[in-house]
Design an enzyme around this catalytic site. Structure first.
Site, PDB file in Angstrom:
ATOM      1  N   HIS A  47     -33.015  23.646 -18.446  1.00  0.00           N
ATOM      2  CA  HIS A  47     -33.747  22.737 -17.555  1.00  0.00           C
ATOM      3  C   HIS A  47     -33.430  21.277 -17.893  1.00  0.00           C
ATOM      4  O   HIS A  47     -33.212  20.444 -17.007  1.00  0.00           O
ATOM      5  CB  HIS A  47     -35.264  22.931 -17.715  1.00  0.00           C
ATOM      6  CG  HIS A  47     -35.781  24.247 -17.257  1.00  0.00           C
ATOM      7  ND1 HIS A  47     -36.438  25.120 -18.090  1.00  0.00           N
ATOM      8  CD2 HIS A  47     -35.763  24.853 -16.040  1.00  0.00           C
ATOM      9  CE1 HIS A  47     -36.807  26.191 -17.421  1.00  0.00           C
ATOM     10  NE2 HIS A  47     -36.402  26.062 -16.174  1.00  0.00           N
ATOM     11  N   GLN A  71     -43.564  33.921  -4.859  1.00  0.00           N
ATOM     12  CA  GLN A  71     -42.267  34.537  -5.163  1.00  0.00           C
ATOM     13  C   GLN A  71     -42.381  35.641  -6.205  1.00  0.00           C
ATOM     14  O   GLN A  71     -41.377  36.188  -6.647  1.00  0.00           O
ATOM     15  CB  GLN A  71     -41.241  33.483  -5.591  1.00  0.00           C
ATOM     16  CG  GLN A  71     -41.486  32.830  -6.934  1.00  0.00           C
ATOM     17  CD  GLN A  71     -40.570  31.640  -7.148  1.00  0.00           C
ATOM     18  OE1 GLN A  71     -40.692  30.614  -6.481  1.00  0.00           O
ATOM     19  NE2 GLN A  71     -39.629  31.767  -8.077  1.00  0.00           N
TER      20      GLN A  71
END
Length: 292
Positions: A47, A71
Site C-alpha cells: 500500500h 464486496q
C-alpha cells in the site's frame, strides 16, 4: 467529527465526504493533479508503495481506508477483516505529511442503503474471483465508482495482486466514461515471496512461513508452461497442493490477460497470466503471475 488536522504533521483526516469534497475544492486548480489510493486499511509495504508513487506523480494524494461490506460474500470474513486505523495513520504519517486521508463510515458512503449497484464488465466479472465470490465485483464496482465521484482523482493506483479487480476497474472507467487514469502497480512481496496482503496478518508465523509455497508453485508453473500445455501446467499445480494438509487449493486458472477467459491452448501473439486462490485454514490468499 468530520475532519481532523494533525498540526504536528499537517496531515488531514476526513471522516465525512462533505468536508472532504469542500477541502479538495480549495486545493484544486485547473492544472493540478490528484492521485488516489483506495484501500481497506491494515496497511502494508505494498500500500505504501502505491502512495509513494502517487505522491511522486501528483500534486496531491488522497488515500481512503474503508472496509467495504458489499464486496464480502462471507459475513465471517467481513467481521474478521483487520481494522487498524490508528496504526495505519502512523504508517502514513511516517511516509508523508502531504497525504489526505478519507476514512468514512458505512453510512457516509451508502447513506443508509448498503447495497451494490449492478454492473456489466463484459464478462470479466464471471471468471476466477467472480465465480467463487458471487456479487463480489458488483461490490467493488459500487465502492470504486462512489469513491471516484467523491475524490475526482486524476490518477488512481491499484496493485496487480488483484489483477482481475484492476482489469474490472479499468473496464468500469471505460464504460462509465470516467475521467480517471487507472494505474496498475507491481506486486510487493514479503521476504519469502508471499504476496503482501492485509489478510497475512491473520496467519500464524508458521503459516506465513509455509505460505511461500504459493509463489514457489507459481514460478515453477511459469517455467513448465513454456514447454507444456495449459492442461499439463494446471495438473502440476493441482498435484503440488493435493497432499499438503495445511493448504486447500480453491482454483488455479491460466487466462488471457485481456479477456480473463481460461485458455486450453497457446497462441504466440497473446499475453497469458496464472491466477491462484488458496485457503490456509479459513484464510483465503490470492496471487498471480505473468506467464509471458
Amino acid at each position: 467529527m468530520f475532519a481532523l488536522n494533525f498540526n504536528n504533521t499537517g496531515m488531514h483526516i476526513f471522516y465525512g465526504k462533505v468536508a472532504l469534497i469542500a477541502y479538495l475544492k480549495t486545493i484544486k486548480t485547473a492544472n493540478s493533479t490528484i492521485g488516489f489510493v483506495p484501500t481497506m486499511g491494515a496497511l502494508h509495504q505494498g500500500h505504501l508503495a502505491l502512495m509513494q508513487r502517487s505522491l511522486k506523480e501528483n500534486d496531491d494524494t488522497v488515500v481512503s481506508i474503508f472496509v467495504n461490506p458489499t464486496q464480502f460474500n462471507n459475513a465471517e470474513d467481513l467481521d474478521k477483516y483487520p481494522r487498524t486505523l490508528e496504526e495505519d495513520v502512523k504508517k502514513m504519517r511516517g511516509l508523508s505529511d502531504k497525504i489526505i486521508l478519507y476514512a468514512p463510515s458505512v453510512d457516509d458512503i451508502y447513506e443508509g442503503h448498503t447495497i451494490s449497484q449492478s454492473f456489466d464488465f463484459d464478462g470479466l466479472e464471471n471468471q476466477m474471483e467472480g465465480k467463487f465470490r458471487p456479487g463480489h465485483f458488483n461490490g467493488v464496482g459500487t465502492i470504486v465508482k462512489r469513491l471516484f465521484e467523491i475524490v475526482t482523482p486524476t490518477n488512481a493506483y491499484f496493485g496487480e495482486k488483484d489483477f482481475q479487480q484492476l482489469q474490472i476497474v479499468k473496464k468500469m472507467v471505460e464504460k462509465n466514461d470516467l475521467p480517471v487514469n487507472v494505474v496498475g502497480c507491481p506486486i510487493f512481496r514479503e521476504e519469502n515471496q508471499l504476496a503482501m496482503s492485509s489478510r497475512n496478518e491473520r496467519l500464524t508465523p508458521e503459516e506465513r512461513k509455509e505460505a511461500s509455497i504459493i509463489y514457489k508453485v507459481l514460478t515453477e508453473a511459469k517455467e513448465i508452461f513454456q514447454t507444456s500445455t495449459p492442461e499439463e501446467t494446471i495438473k502440476f499445480v493441482e498435484n503440488s497442493f493435493k497432499d499438503n494438509e495445511r493448504f486447500d487449493l480453491e482454483y488455479f486458472v491460466i487466462a488471457d490477460e485481456s479477456t480473463l477467459l481460461p485458455i486450453d491452448h497457446k497462441s504466440k501473439d497473446k499475453n497469458y497470466r496464472a491466477f491462484i486462490a488458496v485457503f490456509v485454514n479459513s484464510i483465503r490468499l490470492i496471487d498471480t503471475i505473468s506467464l509471458n
